[in-house]
Write an enzyme that holds these catalytic residues in place. Structure first.
Site, PDB file in Angstrom:
ATOM      1  N   CYS A   1       0.804  -1.231   0.000  1.00  0.00           N
ATOM      2  CA  CYS A   1       0.000   0.000   0.000  1.00  0.00           C
ATOM      3  C   CYS A   1       0.835   1.277   0.000  1.00  0.00           C
ATOM      4  O   CYS A   1       0.738   2.089  -0.912  1.00  0.00           O
ATOM      5  CB  CYS A   1      -0.937   0.009   1.207  1.00  0.00           C
ATOM      6  SG  CYS A   1      -2.339  -1.111   1.054  1.00  0.00           S
ATOM      7  N   ILE A   2       1.616   1.471   1.041  1.00  0.00           N
ATOM      8  CA  ILE A   2       2.233   2.782   1.265  1.00  0.00           C
ATOM      9  C   ILE A   2       3.177   3.212   0.133  1.00  0.00           C
ATOM     10  O   ILE A   2       3.180   4.380  -0.245  1.00  0.00           O
ATOM     11  CB  ILE A   2       2.954   2.811   2.625  1.00  0.00           C
ATOM     12  CG1 ILE A   2       1.942   2.515   3.728  1.00  0.00           C
ATOM     13  CG2 ILE A   2       3.575   4.182   2.878  1.00  0.00           C
ATOM     14  CD1 ILE A   2       2.541   2.467   5.107  1.00  0.00           C
TER      15      ILE A   2
END
Length: 454
Positions: free
Chosen positions: A285-286
């Site tokens: 995600c990040i």
């Protein structure tokens, strides 16, 4: 009765029947993608009393899951095996069976292309598979992280190609996954679920389904809003990690330990939230989500300078770590990286998991070898590096044993992931040089005569 009224009645009947089956837990749930998101979701759904069919394109994974084998270490294999034994769960690679289920939850990857643009190929391929078996009375929910508008602009047109209409014949929603692999405090069922639908009926159906799975749901006004919520959560983290990475560089030049600064600052009971520096961003995600927003923002002729700057800072961290390692070797060992033997400690993107998606360790190994170093790695959770899209030459490499003799054979040990089960005292006692990107040694009060923070 006119045609519009007839459609409304049909819509209501379809909606009421599906809502009733979800409420009574008679609905059969299909989950597409049995990875770090889909498999925990499948276990959660079976625990809630639903029958589940899991779909995956990987036939080997399907076979392992059906045998009750643990394919993800932090998943409770006993719960999965029990669901299989009771006939509540099965996995399949036959996507034609999507017609059997009442709710389809899509949990497939949304990576980036080589040009750092959204790669929706997995979502599109799944949408076409769903469209091929779509029938009236099904709920389709996308969980994959993506830019605002994907559900309405990409998923819905594909699903409607066969003539069925969203909100009338089938129902479409978005509910972003919020998994945090290895988190001991929060799992799938205890993390609130944001839900946005294509219309009021879709929202109510999705909200009812997830309300049976998790402790709390958070309904929002649209699928696009729900998509924006997930991006906002992870951009918040990416920006703050970039901030502490930059502060680390500044404080290092001043002779100040950023870890000590953060530990002291977090004692303030308000107005501060601790984030920690590292060797780069990892996970599903990040490192990826901010670029989904910056790409979409260009459609509106808006520049996301703040978000892009954070991405630049975080992306540059592996290169900086390698430079610091080279300087430490030069000053302490009087030798360069070329020909040096380096042990990278930790290949997973975060501690205590077997997940190495977007792990900065992979980039660190590549950078070290580009400078002539000979590398090996140790990771108690990842015995062998699986195939990856961006780091193919590293595929198949195996973790070495962490013994005193093994550690002593390297010129330096680079701590990239701070797994709790690693014997850091053994590392410090036997290594010529330890370069610690996670403050792992200091947190354990180990001698620092041969330890350099990076």
């Amino acid at each position: 009765m006119n045609k519009g009224s007839a459609a409304a009645v049909a819509d209501s009947a379809i909606y009421e029947k599906l809502l009733s089956s979800i409420g009574s837990r008679d609905a059969l749930v299909g989950i597409v993608g049995l990875g770090y998101v889909g498999l925990p979701l499948a276990v959660t759904a079976t625990n809630a009393g639903f029958g589940v069919i899991g779909f995956d394109i990987d036939a080997q994974r399907v076979a392992k899951v059906n045998r009750g084998e643990t394919v993800i270490k932090h998943i409770d294999g006993a719960l999965l095996g029990d669901a299989i034994a009771k006939g509540k769960f099965e996995a399949t690679a036959d996507f034609a069976r999507l017609a059997e289920v009442d709710a389809i939850l899509i949990c497939v990857p949304t990576p980036l292309t080589r040009h750092r643009e959204p790669d929706l190929s997995f979502v599109v391929a799944t949408a076409r598979s769903v469209a091929g078996s779509l029938r009236a009375g099904q709920l389709v929910v996308l969980e994959s992280t993506t830019y605002p508008g994907t559900t309405d602009e990409v998923l819905r047109p594909i699903l409607e190609e066969g003539g069925l209409k969203s909100g009338q014949d089938f129902f479409l929603a978005f509910s972003p996954e919020r998994e945090d692999p290895g988190n001991p405090d929060f799992g799938t069922s205890t993390i609130p679920k944001v839900v946005g639908g294509d219309g009021a009926h879709a929202l109510e159906l999705a909200n009812t389904l997830y309300g049976a799975l998790v402790t709390k749901t958070v309904p929002v006004s649209s699928a696009a809003t729900a998509e924006a919520v997930k991006l906002t959560e992870n951009i918040f983290r990416a920006v703050n990690i970039a901030l502490v990475n930059e502060l680390k560089v500044v404080y290092e030049a001043m002779g100040i330990d950023v870890w000590e600064v953060i530990d002291a600052a977090k004692t303030k009971p308000f107005g501060f939230m601790p984030f920690y520096p590292g060797p780069g961003l990892g996970g599903h995600c990040i490192p990826i989500d901010p670029f989904y927003l910056t790409w979409k923002a260009r459609e509106y002729e808006i520049s996301t300078r703040f978000v892009e700057l954070a991405g630049e800072i975080n992306t540059a961290m592996p290169q900086r770590v390698v430079s610091q390692l080279a300087r430490a070797m030069d000053s302490r060992l009087k030798r360069g990286l070329n020909g040096a033997r380096i042990l990278v400690l930790g290949i997973a993107y975060k501690k205590n998991v077997d997940d190495m998606r977007e792990s900065p360790s992979l980039r660190l190994i590549e950078l070290l070898e580009e400078r002539g170093a000979v590398t090996a790695y140790h990771d108690p959770h990842i015995a062998q590096i699986p195939p990856t899209r961006e780091h193919a030459p590293l595929t198949g490499r195996r973790s070495v044993d962490l013994t005193a003799q093994e550690v002593a054979a390297y010129d330096a040990v680079l701590i990239a992931t701070d797994h709790d089960t690693v014997d850091y005292a053994l590392v410090v006692d036997n290594a010529k040089l330890v370069v610690d990107t996670r403050n792992a040694c200091a947190r354990r009060d180990l001698p620092n005569t041969n330890v350099v923070k990076a």
